[in-house]
Design an enzyme around this catalytic site. Structure first.
Site, PDB file in Angstrom:
ATOM      1  N   LYS A 109       1.037  -1.128   0.025  1.00 51.70           N
ATOM      2  CA  LYS A 109       0.112   0.022   0.147  1.00 51.70           C
ATOM      3  C   LYS A 109       0.927   1.118  -0.051  1.00 51.70           C
ATOM      4  O   LYS A 109       1.981   1.344   0.654  1.00 51.70           O
ATOM      5  CB  LYS A 109      -0.842   0.084   1.330  1.00 51.70           C
TER       6      LYS A 109
ATOM      7  N   GLY B  51      -5.412   2.395  -7.329  1.00 51.24           N
ATOM      8  CA  GLY B  51      -6.102   3.507  -6.648  1.00 51.24           C
ATOM      9  C   GLY B  51      -6.776   3.145  -5.184  1.00 51.24           C
ATOM     10  O   GLY B  51      -6.538   1.684  -5.014  1.00 51.24           O
ATOM     11  N   ASP B  52      -7.021   4.180  -4.377  1.00 52.24           N
ATOM     12  CA  ASP B  52      -7.637   3.996  -3.295  1.00 52.24           C
ATOM     13  C   ASP B  52      -8.408   5.401  -2.851  1.00 52.24           C
ATOM     14  O   ASP B  52      -8.385   6.059  -3.839  1.00 52.24           O
ATOM     15  CB  ASP B  52      -6.743   3.524  -2.173  1.00 52.24           C
TER      16      ASP B  52
ATOM     17  N   THR C  82     -14.882  -2.985  -7.321  1.00 51.54           N
ATOM     18  CA  THR C  82     -14.931  -3.081  -5.920  1.00 51.54           C
ATOM     19  C   THR C  82     -16.366  -3.032  -5.451  1.00 51.54           C
ATOM     20  O   THR C  82     -16.911  -4.014  -4.503  1.00 51.54           O
ATOM     21  CB  THR C  82     -14.131  -1.826  -4.928  1.00 51.54           C
TER      22      THR C  82
HETATM   23  P1  NDP Z   1     -12.947   7.603  -2.805  1.00 48.45           P
HETATM   24  O1  NDP Z   1     -12.250   8.391  -2.519  1.00 48.45           O
HETATM   25  O2  NDP Z   1     -13.396   7.426  -4.107  1.00 48.45           O
HETATM   26  O3  NDP Z   1     -14.228   7.797  -1.832  1.00 48.45           O
HETATM   27  C1  NDP Z   1     -14.025   7.811  -0.277  1.00 48.45           C
HETATM   28  C2  NDP Z   1     -15.275   8.341   0.259  1.00 48.45           C
HETATM   29  O4  NDP Z   1     -15.300   8.072   1.494  1.00 48.45           O
HETATM   30  C3  NDP Z   1     -15.823   9.766  -0.116  1.00 48.45           C
HETATM   31  O5  NDP Z   1     -17.053  10.028  -0.147  1.00 48.45           O
HETATM   32  C4  NDP Z   1     -15.390  10.554   1.068  1.00 48.45           C
HETATM   33  O6  NDP Z   1     -15.983  11.819   1.426  1.00 48.45           O
HETATM   34  C5  NDP Z   1     -15.519   9.501   2.253  1.00 48.45           C
HETATM   35  N1  NDP Z   1     -14.518   9.666   3.315  1.00 48.45           N
HETATM   36  C6  NDP Z   1     -13.387   9.431   3.199  1.00 48.45           C
HETATM   37  N2  NDP Z   1     -12.585   9.516   4.202  1.00 48.45           N
HETATM   38  C7  NDP Z   1     -13.665   9.948   5.085  1.00 48.45           C
HETATM   39  C8  NDP Z   1     -13.517  10.203   6.587  1.00 48.45           C
HETATM   40  N3  NDP Z   1     -12.423  10.379   7.315  1.00 48.45           N
HETATM   41  N4  NDP Z   1     -14.519  10.588   7.057  1.00 48.45           N
HETATM   42  C9  NDP Z   1     -15.958  10.547   6.234  1.00 48.45           C
HETATM   43  N5  NDP Z   1     -15.870  10.078   4.960  1.00 48.45           N
HETATM   44  C10 NDP Z   1     -14.679  10.076   4.535  1.00 48.45           C
HETATM   45  O7  NDP Z   1     -12.419   6.322  -2.322  1.00 48.45           O
HETATM   46  P2  NDP Z   1     -12.941   4.845  -2.644  1.00 48.45           P
HETATM   47  O8  NDP Z   1     -14.397   4.784  -2.527  1.00 48.45           O
HETATM   48  O9  NDP Z   1     -11.954   4.241  -3.517  1.00 48.45           O
HETATM   49  O10 NDP Z   1     -12.531   4.050  -1.180  1.00 48.45           O
HETATM   50  C11 NDP Z   1     -13.426   3.850   0.018  1.00 48.45           C
HETATM   51  C12 NDP Z   1     -12.950   2.803   0.876  1.00 48.45           C
HETATM   52  O11 NDP Z   1     -12.917   1.361  -0.190  1.00 48.45           O
HETATM   53  C13 NDP Z   1     -11.739   2.940   1.561  1.00 48.45           C
HETATM   54  O12 NDP Z   1     -11.612   2.229   2.609  1.00 48.45           O
HETATM   55  C14 NDP Z   1     -10.690   2.176   0.679  1.00 48.45           C
HETATM   56  O13 NDP Z   1      -9.481   1.772   1.301  1.00 48.45           O
HETATM   57  C15 NDP Z   1     -11.532   1.153   0.154  1.00 48.45           C
HETATM   58  N6  NDP Z   1     -11.284   0.129  -1.032  1.00 48.45           N
HETATM   59  C16 NDP Z   1     -11.106   0.777  -2.320  1.00 48.45           C
HETATM   60  C17 NDP Z   1     -10.867   0.064  -3.371  1.00 48.45           C
HETATM   61  C18 NDP Z   1     -11.011   0.671  -4.732  1.00 48.45           C
HETATM   62  O14 NDP Z   1     -10.907   0.062  -5.789  1.00 48.45           O
HETATM   63  N7  NDP Z   1     -11.089   2.124  -5.018  1.00 48.45           N
HETATM   64  C19 NDP Z   1     -10.759  -1.429  -3.288  1.00 48.45           C
HETATM   65  C20 NDP Z   1     -10.986  -1.868  -2.168  1.00 48.45           C
HETATM   66  C21 NDP Z   1     -11.431  -1.050  -0.970  1.00 48.45           C
HETATM   67  P3  NDP Z   1     -15.616  13.134   0.834  1.00 48.45           P
HETATM   68  O15 NDP Z   1     -16.055  12.852  -0.764  1.00 48.45           O
HETATM   69  O16 NDP Z   1     -16.242  14.244   1.688  1.00 48.45           O
HETATM   70  O17 NDP Z   1     -13.971  13.174   0.596  1.00 48.45           O
HETATM   71  O1  2IT Z   2      -7.899  -1.819  -0.961  1.00 53.16           O
HETATM   72  C1  2IT Z   2      -7.726  -2.384  -2.173  1.00 53.16           C
HETATM   73  O2  2IT Z   2      -7.998  -3.434  -2.412  1.00 53.16           O
HETATM   74  C2  2IT Z   2      -7.652  -1.584  -3.224  1.00 53.16           C
HETATM   75  N1  2IT Z   2      -7.619  -0.254  -2.958  1.00 53.16           N
HETATM   76  C3  2IT Z   2      -7.265  -1.864  -4.693  1.00 53.16           C
HETATM   77  C4  2IT Z   2      -5.989  -2.349  -4.796  1.00 53.16           C
HETATM   78  C5  2IT Z   2      -5.571  -2.511  -6.263  1.00 53.16           C
HETATM   79  O3  2IT Z   2      -4.386  -2.961  -6.263  1.00 53.16           O
HETATM   80  O4  2IT Z   2      -6.397  -2.758  -7.020  1.00 53.16           O
END
Ligand code: NDP
Ligand code: 2IT
Length: 451
Positions: free
Chosen positions: A126, A165-166, A209
């Site tokens: 990560k 991404g994340d 996801t």
């Molecule tokens: P994004 O940046 O697209 O969206 C994050 C969302 O969560 C936004 O709506 C944001 O609000 C909100 N958020 C972030 N931090 C906080 C906080 N501290 N308090 C309240 N709201 C918060 O991220 P993702 O959708 O990609 O990721 C969301 C989760 O999923 C994370 O835990 C990530 O690790 C996990 N994940 C992502 C994957 C991926 O493929 N992208 C894969 C597997 C897991 P705001 O718009 O106001 O910032």
């Molecule tokens: O938490 C996760 O699994 C991710 N943010 C995606 C990782 C990846 O390599 O696609």
């Protein structure tokens, strides 16, 4: 002292303030795998847990960039390369002001076991930065990505480490990062996943996801002989990549997702979330959810300030199934109590470690089906691996092919987790099943590969 207690004690000596979330993730795994450690002494003989909790390396670097007012800005960049026993390091990059070494260690550690569970040849890593993309212009994001990759490119490669991404890192950021890597190294290779489709990305990576979390839930509900999601009220937190696509898939299968949330507040739309509007506001225009309420005055907007400490409005809305898809520790014991009182049957973690240990314990003790992140949100990294595969063979797969393979993989992960739990005497406990199955595969590879 049990083996699990010995492992935890050893770690406590190294604990530092930033490591709180890492400790939380590690402690859960150690308690889950205790039956395996007790029944098969080879894992202790080869000091697997002692080795697994220490990353192979942590790369930390300065990122200096020029903002639009020509002021010099300085951030910190990181890549935690945790474990490559099963394949090249693989895992996302997070850009958020809360990023520090402890957060990335927790995410990297979880990623090892998640990637192992997929059955695909990928290790765990990560990375990211404390850079906050919020309020930055496109040019500022581009200049930051350029400075970040100028340092990171030395440590990554398609057979070495493949970031994605994340939070705060989507298609726009991956494209900028890819552009700089290409320029510096004069290569055009699959060094990042989540690229836009028209220059090497996989179809369905953006959706993977969120869709995967819904596929996992359907499978879990079937195994646990609960009613399917069709026609059921669901609550979802977050409004980013994962939340939006979980909502989209729920709508497609006839469920009624009624909430989404961002860092400022929650939308409750009892008719079902207008997902096209949500995508436009959050993914395209990067605006606040207050815009949703302006367009749909009949929906309720609940600002974060209006809700009591330690609780979140999303989890207080009656539902059949809940999908925390925002960030870590966003579903507390109080939230779990509210979900249980309101008759919730299933909780699926779309985000990484969104539920506190106390919330998980409470939900499980009330027989709520609980799908842990490292199994339920693996769909993103699964399609990332499909993207690596397509890049390596210079081929493109259709949307249908990716979707079918994603669904099949999520079903297989779910069955494997359920069966492992049964084998180790904890039937129905998907947390223990995921931790044991994920750990065993990595641990066996580490033993086979020597120290
Ligand atoms: P994004 O940046 O697209 O969206 C994050 C969302 O969560 C936004 O709506 C944001 O609000 C909100 N958020 C972030 N931090 C906080 C906080 N501290 N308090 C309240 N709201 C918060 O991220 P993702 O959708 O990609 O990721 C969301 C989760 O999923 C994370 O835990 C990530 O690790 C996990 N994940 C992502 C994957 C991926 O493929 N992208 C894969 C597997 C897991 P705001 O718009 O106001 O910032
Ligand atoms: O938490 C996760 O699994 C991710 N943010 C995606 C990782 C990846 O390599 O696609």
């Amino acid at each position: 002292m049990t083996i699990a207690e010995q492992e935890i004690k050893r770690f406590e000596n190294h604990n530092c303030a930033e490591d709180g979330v890492f400790y939380q993730a590690m402690e859960e795994v150690i308690y889950s795998i205790a039956p395996l450690l007790e029944s098969d002494k080879k894992y202790t003989k080869y000091a697997i847990m002692k080795r697994l909790v220490v990353p192979d390396r942590i790369i930390k670097f300065k990122v200096t960039w020029l903002d639009d007012n020509n002021n010099i800005q300085v951030n910190t960049g990181y890549r935690v390369q945790f474990n490559n026993a099963l394949g090249p390091y693989k895992g996302g990059l997070r850009f958020h002001p809360t990023v520090n070494e402890g957060v990335l260690k927790f995410l990297g550690f979880e990623q090892i076991l998640k990637n192992s569970l997929t059955g695909l040849p990928i290790g765990g890593a990560k990375g990211g930065s404390d850079f906050d993309p919020k309020g930055k212009s496109d040019f500022e994001v581009m200049k930051f990505c350029s400075a970040f990759m100028t340092e990171l490119h030395k440590y990554i490669g398609p057979r070495m480490d493949v970031p994605a991404g994340d939070i705060g890192v989507g298609g726009r950021e991956i494209a900028y990062l890819f552009g700089v890597y290409k320029k510096i190294t004069s290569t055009y290779e699959g060094v990042l996943t989540g690229k836009p489709f028209f220059f090497g990305g996989s179809l369905m990576r953006p959706e993977a996801t969120g869709y995967g979390a819904v596929y996992f839930t359907e499978s879990m509900l079937e195994i646990e002989q609960k009613e399917p999601l069709d026609g059921k009220i669901c609550v979802v937190s977050g409004a980013g990549n994962v939340a939006t696509h979980a909502i989209e898939k729920l709508l497609q299968i006839g469920a009624i997702p009624v909430t989404c949330s961002d860092s400022s507040g929650t939308i409750y739309d009892s008719r079902g979330i207008d997902v096209e509007l949500l995508k436009d506001i959050k993914l395209n225009k990067r605006q606040s959810l207050t815009e949703y309420a302006k367009r749909h005055p009949e929906a309720k907007y609940i600002p974060v300030s209006e809700y009591p400490e330690n609780g979140h409005a999303v989890w207080d809305i009656p539902c059949y199934a809940a999908f925390p898809c925002a960030t870590q520790n966003e579903l507390t014991e109080l939230d779990a109590q509210n979900l249980i009182q309101n008759g919730c049957v299933s909780v699926t973690e779309g985000a990484n470690m969104p539920s506190t240990p106390q919330a998980i314990a409470l939900l499980q003790s009330h027989n709520v089906c609980f799908a842990p992140a490292k199994a339920a949100n693996a769909g993103g990294v699964v399609v990332s691996e499909f993207e690596m595969s397509q890049n390596a063979s210079m081929s493109r797969w259709s949307f249908e092919k990716v979707d079918e393979k994603l669904k099949d993989t999520m079903q297989k992960i779910c069955k494997r987790v359920a069966l492992t739990a049964k084998d180790y005497g904890v039937e129905g406990n998907y947390v223990d099943g995921a931790n044991i199955a994920g750990f065993k595969k990595v641990a066996d590879a580490m033993i086979a590969e020597g120290i």
